[in-house]
Design an enzyme around this catalytic site. Structure first.
Site, mmCIF file in Angstrom:
data_model
loop_
_atom_site.group_PDB
_atom_site.id
_atom_site.type_symbol
_atom_site.label_atom_id
_atom_site.label_comp_id
_atom_site.label_asym_id
_atom_site.label_seq_id
_atom_site.Cartn_x
_atom_site.Cartn_y
_atom_site.Cartn_z
ATOM 1 C CG HIS A 154 28.415 52.309 60.362
ATOM 2 N ND1 HIS A 154 29.402 52.683 61.234
ATOM 3 C CD2 HIS A 154 27.267 52.314 61.065
ATOM 4 C CE1 HIS A 154 28.864 52.913 62.424
ATOM 5 N NE2 HIS A 154 27.572 52.692 62.352
ATOM 6 N NE ARG A 547 28.478 51.882 67.995
ATOM 7 C CZ ARG A 547 27.350 51.957 67.264
ATOM 8 N NH1 ARG A 547 26.398 52.827 67.582
ATOM 9 N NH2 ARG A 547 27.185 51.188 66.211
ATOM 10 C CD GLU A 668 21.889 54.788 69.301
ATOM 11 O OE1 GLU A 668 22.162 54.749 68.092
ATOM 12 O OE2 GLU A 668 22.443 54.062 70.133
ATOM 13 C CG ASP A 709 19.436 53.343 65.567
ATOM 14 O OD1 ASP A 709 18.755 52.407 65.128
ATOM 15 O OD2 ASP A 709 20.663 53.265 65.727
ATOM 16 N NE ARG A 747 26.390 65.866 60.737
ATOM 17 C CZ ARG A 747 25.203 66.427 60.588
ATOM 18 N NH1 ARG A 747 24.315 65.852 59.801
ATOM 19 N NH2 ARG A 747 24.896 67.538 61.202
ATOM 20 N NE ARG A 880 23.591 46.159 63.278
ATOM 21 C CZ ARG A 880 24.010 46.765 64.391
ATOM 22 N NH1 ARG A 880 23.897 48.071 64.509
ATOM 23 N NH2 ARG A 880 24.532 46.079 65.379
#
Length: 1045
Positions: A154, A547, A668, A709, A747, A880
């Site tokens: 990320h 994913r 989420e 999210d 997280r 995002r």
């Protein structure tokens, strides 16, 4: 790095911290004087002095005078030239980075004092024994514990890797400076080294000029293993074992792994088209290659260390077998040399195919009659042939023994082929190149450096065994290189390692031998560390999760069902989908025809499943389904996985391929979190699925919950409460069907994305949700903050271990008063409505957000490989979570972390529930941790700075919205203090408050400078220098806030 690591709440020694800071600031000041000159330095110092004076006045309650000074500072910054602004931004950013380095160093220094460290293994084990738990219960619980830390790509790590390395070097120099035995010469050298590092940092470009690729991100993740975790893991396990032995009388079993590591780097394709099936395959092989490389280095060190001869019969037999095997191989080489001269090879270079295990390259010039060994022309040495036992007394053939044939060319004894003339005993340049590049040649050269067989009888048996281990590791590395290059691999499986057990076997034999021979002190050193590393890191260092978004699987099944004239899968209701999927899963034939023609998007999904089938669970971890909402989302992935496995097995002529991947639904959004328990119940009610979980996954269901999210969807408090309830429901659902559950926590680093101190976060989970198992992501700057230095990494691994242990043996109590849950429902509902009415229902909000923050400019930072939006729309829903929070953190508003919370608390307090909320805060870990984290974020918000952004950048017609939001911030502060009973924000964390205040003289002018640069850039959008200046302010503010997204 952020302020939410666990030790921030613990006092650091501000005296030594201030000493280090003075040293670093003084050196940076000297460097800047030399690099930018006195004129710029005067402006830098003037800006800092004005800012510091304003901060002191505000702290004393003299708001009016402080505001005058801040306006004077803003006015002076607005008159700066672009070049001056650029240098000021860089200087302030580096001051803030040095502050961060000093803070991290002092937390690491404190963590080394194990006796004082709370949450350490020793401290926690002592608490549990004193609390009545038996040593046996403690020992068994620790040994069965399974925690996995998953590093993700990320994009929240803003510093370039080059600068991260330089910062780490400064941290090491500060550590060296702590020594008490430094001479004056040592201190002078230390100062010179610090000046060099700081000068190098100033002269290095802070900005990434290109976006990283997914493979670049994976390499960065693997670097954390090599530079920090590789050293930290044995240290952590040794500390854990010593504490366990102290309190239970038994050490941790050598191959026990309470903590392992996973990765999403190169596997997370959700919304990132750059992560392809090929990328996943290459990253997995690269991870294996690095593991083998690291093991090879360790085995080399062990071979040097284990020089003793005394050993057990088991080890002696193994060493003897290795010698016999090598002897038989050399006999085969000799036999082949003698017979091959009768064969005809009509080639003039290297032969196109050599017999198995051939040792003689065809380009080597050998005497036909007397020499059976290659004559290597080693620069600077005379040729010395390798000899077998039978040839010890035989004279060495001389170069003159080589006889030219009738046409003047020398004949190659091994192949009978003719070679072109060359100087006696030498190769032509082309032959040298071919020989150097051939693996056969390298093997021959290696034999010159190693003892011949007669000498090996006197070598330590440990060295013989470890030499064989190294040979297999080298073969494994060569095989991985061939796979990465797409070359065929036909190595004998007995000649390389394919699983951790194969590597562990000879190491454990060496370990047991040393222990049996009274050399336990040697066994428990470097060898034990290597065994522990193999147990933790396996053959891949970090197993790679895959994913993908659930909609992509539906599109794939659409293509298949349409091709088979079965209709359109996505148009079916849930029952029809489940019936179809269950029927196909029970069948034995593949579903996808090999002749099917599909779009590139669908092909990419199918290719990913093929790669997953080829690599299997030895290399890959879980397959995570983002935006999961139904049971069919899970079965769809199970079916696509099964189909790919059948296809790959058929192509390779095998009945099965690698292990089956765990399929993990990720819930989420608020809606999906509320339905999570029902989805799991529906899945487990399907006989095929429950049997599959029992048979293939040891009766273990993994479920992931997303914090980012859900927070963007409903606000932080409502999301936190729904996550709590969702976990309760999932645990109850699994318990109902007799299935164990592991919760995977997605997280982020910041509070707005579910971040927070690890220990606090785990201890505030619902009772029964942490039963010895846990998976959790660590993202972006948090990876650097927690695991960038070995000392910090050891501390964090301890904290994970002790937090999970405490949550397992002493789970947090449910709310004492049943009405507390009703109050949470009320707060969450009011909070969510308030949050959504602002973010989603107010048509002016999106424009205000774009004007008041640098959100649009964040994409130029090049900090991640994926796009900032899932889709091309401009709405908040498709933005995002990371840029959403990053942008508000830059302006010091940190709005996503608190918006709606004040309205919720106010609504419940005004109904007369203040006393109940205060009691819940004191007694209920969930509510206490949630409020504490919000209080910490509020301590970082700065209303005057936020107001300055609005006054300069926001259109006048929308400034009223900014006024309303700032009033909401003040209201939130008021009601958080009512609930906590504190007089000031962060009253229970004075260390944090002092650290934040110390950054403000450098952070405030940087924010003001960012406002000025944004103003100029928005009227001159193509000015690249202005953009660079803006990006530098973004870097600096992130360093000062110790947060990005």
């Amino acid at each position: 790095m952020t302020d939410i690591t666990d030790d921030i709440a613990e006092e650091i020694s501000f005296q030594s911290y201030d000493d280090d800071l003075r040293l670093l600031f003084s050196l940076l000041h000297d460097v800047l004087q030399r690099e930018v000159g006195p004129s710029i330095m005067e402006k830098i110092e003037h800006a800092r002095t004005l800012s510091q004076s304003a901060c002191l006045l505000r702290g004393s309650g003299i708001e009016g005078t402080a505001e005058v000074l801040e306006k004077q500072l803003a006015n002076e910054l607005s008159k700066m030239t672009l070049e001056e602004a650029l240098k000021l931004a860089r200087a302030l950013s580096h001051f803030l980075n040095l502050m961060g380095i000093a803070e991290t160093h002092h937390r690491t220094r404190k963590a080394k004092n194990v006796a004082q460290a709370s949450k350490s293994c020793d401290d926690t084990f002592n608490q549990l024994i004193q609390g009545g738990f038996s040593p046996d219960v403690l020992y068994d619980t620790v040994c069965k514990q399974a925690v996995e830390i998953v590093l993700t790509a990320h994009p929240t790590q803003i510093n370039r890797r080059t600068l991260q390395y330089k910062h780490i070097r400064i941290s090491h120099l500060l550590e060296y400076n702590d020594r008490k035995d430094l001479t004056q010469e040592d201190q002078d050298t230390l100062i010179e080294d610090l000046v060099r590092e700081i000068t190098s940092i100033w002269q290095t470009d802070e900005l990434r000029r290109h976006k990283p690729t997914p493979v670049d991100e994976a390499r960065a993740g693997l670097n954390y293993v090599e530079s920090s975790l590789w050293r930290a893991v044995p240290h952590y396990l040794r500390r854990l074992s010593n504490a366990l032995k102290k309190h239970t009388g038994r050490p941790l079993p050598l191959t026990c792994t309470p903590i392992k590591f996973g990765s999403w780097m190169g596997g997370d394709r959700d919304g990132n088209p750059n992560v392809t099936a090929k990328v996943t395959r290459d990253v997995s092989l690269l991870s294996r290659w690095m593991a083998i490389d690291l093991y090879t280095r360790e085995v080399d060190n062990l071979r040097f260390e284990l020089s003793m001869n005394q050993c057990t019969d088991v080890l002696a037999r193994l060493a003897h077998d290795i010698i016999i095997k090598e002897s038989s191989e050399e006999d085969r080489y000799m036999s082949w040399n003698q017979t091959s001269k009768h064969q005809n090879h009509n080639v003039h270079g290297l032969p196109t195919q050599l017999p198995a295990q051939a040792d003689v390259p065809s380009c080597t010039e050998c005497n036909r009659d007397q020499s059976h060994y290659p004559q290597l022309d080693v620069p600077g040495s005379e040729y010395k042939p390798l000899k077998t036992k039978d040839e010890q007394a035989a004279p060495s053939p001389s170069k003159s023994d080589q006889k030219p044939n009738s046409n003047g060319h020398q004949s190659n004894a091994a192949t009978g082929q003719q070679t072109s003339p060359a100087k006696s005993g030498t190769y032509s340049p082309n032959q040298r190149k071919l020989f150097a590049e051939s693996q056969v040649g390298r093997g021959s050269f290696r034999k010159l450096l190693e003892p011949s067989l007669p000498q090996k009888s006197g070598i330590s048996p440990y060295r013989i065994v470890l030499g064989d281990v190294k040979d297999k590791l080298m073969n494994t590395r060569k095989r991985l290189e061939q796979l990465l290059e797409g070359l065929p691999c036909d190595q004998d499986p007995n000649d390389y390692f394919d699983s951790p057990d194969q590597l562990l076997q000879p190491l454990m034999i060496c370990y047991d031998s040393l222990q049996s021979c009274g050399s336990g002190i040697l066994a428990d050193g470097r060898l034990a560390d290597l065994i522990r590393r193999v147990s933790v890191f396996g053959m891949v260092l970090m197993k790679l999760d895959l994913r993908q978004e659930s909609g992509r699987h539906s599109e794939t099944l659409d293509a298949i069902t349409k091709y088979l004239d079965m209709g359109t899968y996505s148009e079916w209701d849930e029952k029809k989908r489940l019936d179809f999927l269950t029927k196909e899963l029970k069948g034995k034939r593949p579903l996808v025809p090999p002749t099917i023609k599909v779009s590139s998007e669908v092909k990419e999904v199918l290719d990913t499943f093929r790669v997953a089938a080829e690599l299997g669970s030895d290399s890959l971890g879980a397959y995570v389904i983002s935006m999961a909402s139904n049971a069919s989302d899970v079965l769809a992935v199970e079916l696509l996985q099964k189909d790919a496995r059948l296809a790959v097995a058929g192509e390779h002529g095998r009945t099965s391929v690698g292990g089956i991947l765990r399929v993990v639904p990720l819930f989420e959004t608020l809606k999906d979190l509320r339905a999570a328990g029902s989805v799991i119940r529906q899945l487990l009610s399907i006989d095929w699925y429950k049997n599959h979980i029992i048979k293939n996954h040891n009766g273990h269901q993994e479920v992931m919950v997303g914090y980012s999210d859900s927070g963007k969807d409903a606000g932080r408090f409502a999301a936190a409460w729904e996550l709590y309830k969702a976990q309760e429901d999932v645990v109850a659902a699994c318990k109902q069907y007799g299935i164990k559950v592991t919760l995977f926590h997605g997280r982020g680093g910041s509070i707005g994305r579910g971040g927070g101190p690890t220990h606090l976060a785990i201890q505030s989970q619902p009772p029964g949700s942490v039963m010895g198992t846990l998976r959790s992501t660590e993202q972006g700057e948090m990876v650097q903050a927690k695991f960038g230095l070995p000392g910090m990494a050891v501390r964090q691994l301890e904290i994970y271990t002790t937090a999970v242990l405490m949550a397992t043996l002493c789970p947090p109590k449910p709310p004492r008063d049943v009405n507390w849950r009703n109050l949470m429902d009320d707060i969450a509902n009011i909070s969510r409505q308030s949050y959504r009415s602002t973010v989603y229902d107010n048509p002016e909000f999106i424009t205000y957000f774009q004007e008041a923050t640098p959100q649009a400019e964040l994409g130029h930072l090049n900090i991640g490989s994926r796009p900032t939006r899932r889709k091309s729309s401009t709405g908040i829903g498709d933005l995002r979570a990371i840029p959403w929070i990053f942008a508000w953190t830059q302006t010091r508003f940190v709005l996503p972390a608190w918006l709606g919370v004040g309205a919720g608390l106010k609504g419940v307090c005004e109904k007369g529930h203040v006393d109940e909320l205060q009691a819940a805060y004191k007694e209920w870990p969930f509510f206490q941790s949630t409020v504490d984290l919000i209080e910490m974020v509020l301590g970082k918000a700065d209303i005057p700075i936020v107001k300055h952004y609005d006054e300069v950048l926001v259109a006048e017609c929308r400034r009223g919205l900014g006024d309303e939001l700032r009033m909401e911030l003040l209201s939130t502060e008021k009601y958080v203090l009512v609930v906590t009973g504190h007089e000031k924000l962060s009253e229970n964390n004075k260390s944090l408050r002092k650290l934040i205040e110390s950054r403000l003289p450098y952070l405030n002018p940087l924010n003001m400078l960012q406002v000025e640069i944004l103003k100029r850039l928005r009227s001159d959008t193509e000015n690249l220098k202005l953009r660079d200046a803006l990006l530098i302010t973004i870097n600096g503010i992130a360093a000062g806030m110790r947060n990005t997204g």
